[in-house]
Design an enzyme around this catalytic site. Structure first.
Site, PDB file in Angstrom:
ATOM      1  N   HIS A  61      53.345  54.017  32.713  1.00 52.78           N
ATOM      2  CA  HIS A  61      52.714  54.465  33.944  1.00 52.78           C
ATOM      3  C   HIS A  61      52.939  53.338  34.848  1.00 52.78           C
ATOM      4  O   HIS A  61      52.951  52.128  34.431  1.00 52.78           O
ATOM      5  CB  HIS A  61      51.178  54.667  33.479  1.00 52.78           C
ATOM      6  CG  HIS A  61      50.704  55.378  34.690  1.00 52.78           C
ATOM      7  ND1 HIS A  61      50.832  56.932  34.942  1.00 52.78           N
ATOM      8  CD2 HIS A  61      50.095  55.298  36.141  1.00 52.78           C
ATOM      9  CE1 HIS A  61      50.264  57.147  36.046  1.00 52.78           C
ATOM     10  NE2 HIS A  61      49.702  56.444  36.545  1.00 52.78           N
ATOM     11  N   ARG A  70      39.164  60.748  46.749  1.00 54.97           N
ATOM     12  CA  ARG A  70      39.554  59.361  46.844  1.00 54.97           C
ATOM     13  C   ARG A  70      40.663  59.230  47.920  1.00 54.97           C
ATOM     14  O   ARG A  70      40.450  58.214  48.715  1.00 54.97           O
ATOM     15  CB  ARG A  70      40.072  58.334  45.598  1.00 54.97           C
ATOM     16  CG  ARG A  70      38.951  58.500  44.438  1.00 54.97           C
ATOM     17  CD  ARG A  70      39.394  57.743  43.164  1.00 54.97           C
ATOM     18  NE  ARG A  70      40.060  56.634  43.576  1.00 54.97           N
ATOM     19  CZ  ARG A  70      41.403  56.397  42.651  1.00 54.97           C
ATOM     20  NH1 ARG A  70      41.529  57.009  41.522  1.00 54.97           N
ATOM     21  NH2 ARG A  70      41.688  55.204  42.573  1.00 54.97           N
TER      22      ARG A  70
HETATM   23  N1  URA Z   1      47.712  55.711  39.839  1.00 58.75           N
HETATM   24  C1  URA Z   1      46.747  56.554  39.217  1.00 58.75           C
HETATM   25  O1  URA Z   1      47.262  57.446  38.549  1.00 58.75           O
HETATM   26  N2  URA Z   1      45.539  56.484  39.650  1.00 58.75           N
HETATM   27  C2  URA Z   1      45.293  55.702  40.598  1.00 58.75           C
HETATM   28  O2  URA Z   1      43.742  55.673  40.864  1.00 58.75           O
HETATM   29  C3  URA Z   1      46.025  54.494  41.180  1.00 58.75           C
HETATM   30  C4  URA Z   1      47.487  54.766  40.870  1.00 58.75           C
END
Ligand code: URA
Length: 434
Positions: free
Chosen positions: A82, A168
């Site tokens: 990721h 957010r």
């Molecule tokens: N990538 C994500 O998956 N979540 C975050 O909060 C920031 C970057």
């Protein structure tokens, strides 16, 4: 339990219990907590933070808000990857075929573009007919056959994170370390892999601007991984300028294919080899990083990585001819060069401005569910440290709307800073935390 009391508690800097965190996640998802109260809750976390236990409870509550994929029928160690987001970040597209050609089993769940950062799923959709929303059964079948599959994290993977992330994004709370850690780790845990290699980006084009914050985020994620019996490596890399030269969906796929053909930009190659070598270590295939890098180089030189990508694309119904001949990928109608005003050295290429310009051309989305144009984007011709003459090309912009191009051309030009002195070029890989 009462959400107002929980907000007050966090506002006063107190520690929330597991039950309280579970309550907030569950009731927000059930729509018993409205957005305005959740926004206040998130903002108190932004200001007051969360300790390690709270962050872990939040991660687990979000992961369990949906399906946790069971990959136990696939033999061996499964390694997922990721990135915390960046501009021009096409690593997944080149890296997953490389590591799976070297023997790693990769169940890869990816996301879409939001704001100035791109998303792997949108990029892959520039390949005709490529299916990104495969059923989990088909995903598992593909991994068993090919060792890798890349799909979009469906609505039932950490649905609480999806809802909270969208909030957010519009409440100025994206850059909170506990919120980022729980967001990333909840999706990874729900994805069902055994080990994770995470790339945290830092700098102008990233969510986090300071290395010390990136290190804090990395340490928390490694610990959350440990508590959940998932070996986690975090590679912190610089996102001061776009990664590689291409920014925009089909342009980035084309650049990733360049790398699989043993060409392509050196920074992209370096990051892929670095992340990939830790995926090989996590999978138990090599012990030393240098052996991992040698193995990955070999997958490119031998053509095995490119063949693996073709296999992955074929399994997901994509048009193979576009991989063999990338000029068949979607192309914008027009292109124009952007020139330098003066001679000197490139001291900076503002990643965020370039990302925003690509988004405004149509390559990304300001809001969830916005339609995107897969063919548009920007190819940089110069990067930090390069010498430049007056009137030399800095970048080429690919566009379908002349109006949109005229809105961004000045900002693209201004995102290249030019100085008389050759600047010191900072390293790409900043730290590894495990
Ligand atoms: N990538 C994500 O998956 N979540 C975050 O909060 C920031 C970057």
């Amino acid at each position: 339990m009462d959400i107002i009391e929980i907000i007050e508690k966090k506002k006063n800097g107190l520690i929330l219990s597991e039950d309280e965190i579970n309550f907030v996640v569950r009731e927000y998802l059930n729509e018993n907590i409205p957005d305005y109260q959740m926004s206040a809750f998130l903002m108190t976390i932004w200001f007051k933070g969360m300790n390690y236990d709270e962050t872990n409870h939040l991660t687990i509550a979000m992961a369990r808000s949906g399906r946790i994929i069971d990959l136990s029928s696939i033999p061996g160690i499964k390694v997922d990857k990721h990135s915390s987001g960046g501009v021009g970040d096409k690593t997944t597209i080149a890296l997953i075929p490389m590591v799976s050609a070297a023997g790693v089993t990769v169940p890869k769940l990816s996301g879409r573009a939001l704001g100035h950062t791109g998303g792997t799923i949108d990029k892959l959709e520039s390949i005709n007919n490529f299916i990104t929303d495969l059923s989990i059964e088909k995903f598992i079948e593909n991994i068993k056959r090919t060792k890798a599959s890349i799909i979009s994290a469906s609505a039932d993977i950490s649905p609480a994170d999806k809802k909270i992330y969208a909030l957010r994004d519009v409440t100025g709370t994206t850059d909170s370390i506990p919120l980022m850690a729980s967001s990333i780790m909840s999706k990874k845990i729900a994805g069902g892999a055994d080990a994770f290699v995470l790339n945290v980006t830092v700098g102008e084009g990233a969510f986090l601007k300071k290395l010390s914050d990136a290190i804090s985020l990395a340490k928390i994620m490694v610990n959350v991984g440990k508590s959940n019996h998932k070996k986690t490596y975090v590679i912190i890399s610089s996102m001061e300028q776009p990664l590689g030269y291409a920014v925009g969906n089909s342009l980035e796929v084309q650049e990733a294919i360049e790398l699989l053909n043993n060409r392509g930009p050196s920074d992209l190659k370096e990051l892929c080899f670095f992340l990939g070598s830790y995926m090989l270590i996590a999978a138990g295939i090599v012990k030393k990083q240098i052996d991992g890098i040698t193995l990955l180089q070999e997958t490119i030189k031998s053509g095995k990585a490119l063949n693996k990508f073709i296999e992955i694309v074929k399994n997901q119904n994509g048009q193979i001819s576009q991989i063999k001949k990338p000029s068949l990928l979607p192309r914008a109608k027009y292109h124009e060069d952007i020139y330098s005003f003066r001679k000197g050295f490139i001291s900076k290429v503002q990643a965020k401005t370039i990302g925003q310009a690509a988004m405004l051309l149509g390559a990304g989305r300001k809001k969830k569910d916005e339609h995107i144009d897969l063919s548009v984007g920007i190819i940089l011709k110069k990067k930090t440290g390069d010498p430049v003459k007056a009137n030399e090309t800095l970048a080429t912009v690919y566009f379908n709307s002349v109006e949109k191009y005229s809105l961004i051309k000045e900002s693209v030009q201004k995102s290249f800073h030019i100085t008389d002195q050759k600047p010191e070029v900072k390293p790409l890989i900043l730290k590894v935390i495990s």
